[in-house]
Design a protein around this motif. Sequence first.
Motif, PDB file in Angstrom:
ATOM      1  N   ARG A 249      39.395  35.898  34.460  1.00 36.73           N
ATOM      2  CA  ARG A 249      40.804  35.656  34.183  1.00 36.73           C
ATOM      3  C   ARG A 249      41.566  36.904  34.595  1.00 36.73           C
TER       4      ARG A 249
ATOM      5  N   SER B 151      46.159  28.608  38.539  1.00 37.54           N
ATOM      6  CA  SER B 151      47.189  29.637  38.568  1.00 37.54           C
ATOM      7  C   SER B 151      48.246  29.352  37.507  1.00 37.54           C
ATOM      8  N   ALA B 152      48.740  30.423  36.891  1.00 39.26           N
ATOM      9  CA  ALA B 152      49.798  30.245  35.904  1.00 39.26           C
ATOM     10  C   ALA B 152      51.166  30.349  36.550  1.00 39.26           C
ATOM     11  N   ASP B 153      51.240  30.936  37.753  1.00 35.17           N
ATOM     12  CA  ASP B 153      52.576  31.141  38.310  1.00 35.17           C
ATOM     13  C   ASP B 153      52.928  30.389  39.576  1.00 35.17           C
TER      14      ASP B 153
ATOM     15  N   GLU C  90      45.120  38.864  34.501  1.00 39.34           N
ATOM     16  CA  GLU C  90      46.404  38.875  33.809  1.00 39.34           C
ATOM     17  C   GLU C  90      47.280  39.959  34.395  1.00 39.34           C
TER      18      GLU C  90
ATOM     19  N   ARG D  64      50.294  38.730  38.391  1.00 35.03           N
ATOM     20  CA  ARG D  64      49.898  37.364  38.741  1.00 35.03           C
ATOM     21  C   ARG D  64      48.868  36.920  37.729  1.00 35.03           C
ATOM     22  N   GLU D  65      49.011  35.728  37.239  1.00 30.84           N
ATOM     23  CA  GLU D  65      48.025  35.265  36.265  1.00 30.84           C
ATOM     24  C   GLU D  65      47.267  34.073  36.790  1.00 30.84           C
ATOM     25  N   TYR D  66      45.976  34.198  36.810  1.00 32.85           N
ATOM     26  CA  TYR D  66      45.172  33.034  37.210  1.00 32.85           C
ATOM     27  C   TYR D  66      43.745  33.193  36.731  1.00 32.85           C
ATOM     28  N   THR D  67      43.079  32.048  36.663  1.00 33.01           N
ATOM     29  CA  THR D  67      41.672  32.043  36.309  1.00 33.01           C
ATOM     30  C   THR D  67      40.907  31.529  37.512  1.00 33.01           C
TER      31      THR D  67
END
Length: 625
Positions: free
Chosen positions: A264, A324-326, A266, A269-272
């Motif tokens: 993960r 992706s969170a963004d 953080e 850019r946030e993504y797993t």
Amino acid sequence: MADKRETPSKETLGFQTEVRQLLKLMIHSLYSNKEIFLRELISNASDAADKLRFEALAKPDLLGEDELAIRIDIDKDKRLLSVSDNGIGMSRDELVDNLGTIARSGTAEFLEQMTGDQQHDAQLIGQFGVGFYSAFIVADKVTVDTRRAGSDEAVRWESNGEGEFTIEDIEREERGTCVTLHLKDDGAEFAEPVRIESLIRKYSDHIGFPVSLHTEGEDETKVVNSATALWTRSRTDVNEDEYKEFYKYLSHDFADPLAWSHNRVEGKREYTSLLYIPAAAPFDLWNREAPRGLKLYVQRVFIMDDAEQFLPLYLRFVKGVVDSADLPLNVSRELLQQNPDLTAMRGALTKRVLDMLTKLANGDDYGTFWTEFGQVLKEGVVEDFANKDKLAKLLRFASTHAGNDVQDQSLEDYVSRAQEGQDKIYYILADNYATAVASPHLEQLREKGLEVLLLTDRIDPWLVDGLAEYEGMTLVDVGRSGLDLPQDDDAEAHETGNEQHDALLKRVKDVLSDRVEAVKVSRRLVDSPACVVAADDDLNPQLRRMLEASGQQIPESKPILEINIDHPLVGRLAAEADDARFGELSNIVLDHALLAEGSQLENPAAYVHRMNKLLLDIESGANSE
Ligand code: ADP
């Protein structure tokens, strides 16, 4: 494809040949792995739910009130098992295409490799990927009822898996798909509640939708899985078996992966990401159009399969998920390409894979990896300059040190064995191991105890160009002129100022002037009378043959003939007074040098003729004694 139309709505269609072959392959080779059909059906159901959620981003009405879910029904007495989803469903055309044909190119050729041997064929299936058709391992009839989300028309597909299927219009209230298996005698275990419940748990605990089980005659419908997508869980909460199961769900492979990496990120850019290295190459690894890449999710919502933008081409064997969170939910392939975050993500994911491989390289499984994917990884050295050093450490070669054709020696191994003062890494390019290891070019190096890497893959000429050096040691082709070996004290004596030698060289050059660029005294031969080498600025012969085979016009160039001045045959040549015989013999020496490096003779008939004549001469010489 249609052979008859029974009623306006019901028609019987034939499976595409490839599907027939695949069905046969499934039924015969996965026999001892029967239960995996359930994973495949749950995987398809979950994909269907994912796809609906994605379409509903643009058309929220499609989704309605219902929660996306998967339901499994069993009826022990009737020996029925069904997997239902309220996902995207299929139209009539989609149904015919999806469950009647296979669109991957190269499939036909691939499936022809079936032999009927269970183990061999099971491996083929592994390379192809299991799928819907695995239902026929346990069922002698399969019924698929489906209604495309947003459409009123529902269709039924039915087949006994023996060459044909029927399609007919039906009434169906719910959207989505219900696959019903009429289990065979020896598939009866899959109508047992206890057995099925444990399988569902095994196969669906990692998917993001609830999977419930309902047994005929009982009121209760219970949710069996935890309905949390595996990659969203914390690393410490997921055990090895779950990671392996998730890989199989994702890849339709039935073998375990070699390695995985779950991370993960953080911050800005946030993504797993969850990335896997498979244990075997898919059959279409070399097909540029073959699907590749990761499954992309944005905030847990499935966006696309085969998102190839996240990894470079040379890592096309990696399977996995990026969430992706963004990224915007409406991201398309085109938008993805323009997204400023993509380059950074791609760089980071590439690094993850290379780190995973570096770790793998220290373990026992690296040989398996290298055999399957080594040639693809070599592309990276040419394409990915930024990671060249990391990639160089991951390369493996056959070498004169190991003395076998296994590619298991690293450059680090080579360097650690280098002689004092040795500042070069020697290699030879050849079409195959046997030619490489028997090459006359290796003789002096062998005598001096210098190790040579034996390079026989198609990509190797490009690889060595791209690599050029490793830890300050230059890579040197021992098949080129101007080879400069260490500790060559008597070399000078051989090379210049010897009138006898010079006269011989000139005489040979004169007869072979059409065929060779130059004739030189060799410093690399011990047992062989001669060898050919490429001039420094020439294409090497392997590359030339390859380019020519692919239809390219390559400008003519003649090799340099090197002769071993100490060899008895060369002594015999020098002593030959008869000009005609000198010419014949010189040509044969050159022919043999060409044959030894794997080249085709331009005029094989002339060679055979010369050789026959020579043999007869020996014969008559012997008779006259
Ligand atoms: P794969 O899933 O590897 O593509 P399958 O043979 O399992 O291959 O399935 C073929 C296609 O049929 C799928 O790609 C999908 O488009 C369609 N399909 C299968 N099951 C379902 C389902 N439950 N709902 C919607 N479409 C499905």
